[in-house]
Design a protein around this motif. Structure first.
Motif, PDB file in Angstrom:
ATOM      1  N   TRP A   1       0.832  -1.184   0.000  1.00 28.45           N
ATOM      2  CA  TRP A   1       0.000   0.000   0.000  1.00 28.45           C
ATOM      3  C   TRP A   1       0.876   1.246   0.000  1.00 28.45           C
ATOM      4  N   SER A   2       0.548   2.137  -0.901  1.00 30.98           N
ATOM      5  CA  SER A   2       1.221   3.424  -0.945  1.00 30.98           C
ATOM      6  C   SER A   2       0.143   4.464  -1.210  1.00 30.98           C
ATOM      7  N   GLY A   3      -0.363   5.058  -0.159  1.00 26.69           N
ATOM      8  CA  GLY A   3      -1.471   5.998  -0.316  1.00 26.69           C
ATOM      9  C   GLY A   3      -2.731   5.241  -0.673  1.00 26.69           C
ATOM     10  N   ASN A   4      -3.358   5.596  -1.770  1.00 23.79           N
ATOM     11  CA  ASN A   4      -4.599   4.942  -2.198  1.00 23.79           C
ATOM     12  C   ASN A   4      -4.370   3.896  -3.278  1.00 23.79           C
ATOM     13  N   ASP A   5      -3.125   3.629  -3.619  1.00 15.95           N
ATOM     14  CA  ASP A   5      -2.825   2.651  -4.664  1.00 15.95           C
ATOM     15  C   ASP A   5      -2.796   1.246  -4.080  1.00 15.95           C
TER      16      ASP A   5
END
Length: 63
Positions: free
Chosen positions: A31-35
């Motif tokens: 997970w990286s932010g909303n990605d």
């Protein structure tokens, strides 16, 4: 024959997901932010993973 030797009794895995985790074919969520992304799982039984990959490539080539 190598799959049988590496796995042993398939009944010891409660599901196909548990077997996939054992041989390292499940992707790891990242997970990286909303990605929502996945990366390659480097864990598990690498010899079994290699054998399953060779089987898949052979079936894709000969099917």
């Amino acid at each position: 024959m190598r799959v049988l030797g590496e796995v042993g009794d398939i009944a010891r895995f409660r599901s196909s997901a548990a077997f996939a985790r054992h041989n390292g074919t499940t992707p790891i969520p990242v997970w990286s932010g909303n990605d929502d992304r996945h990366r390659l799982n480097r864990g598990g039984n690498r010899q079994l993973n290699t054998t399953l990959h060779r089987i898949a490539i052979t079936q894709a080539r000969c099917h």
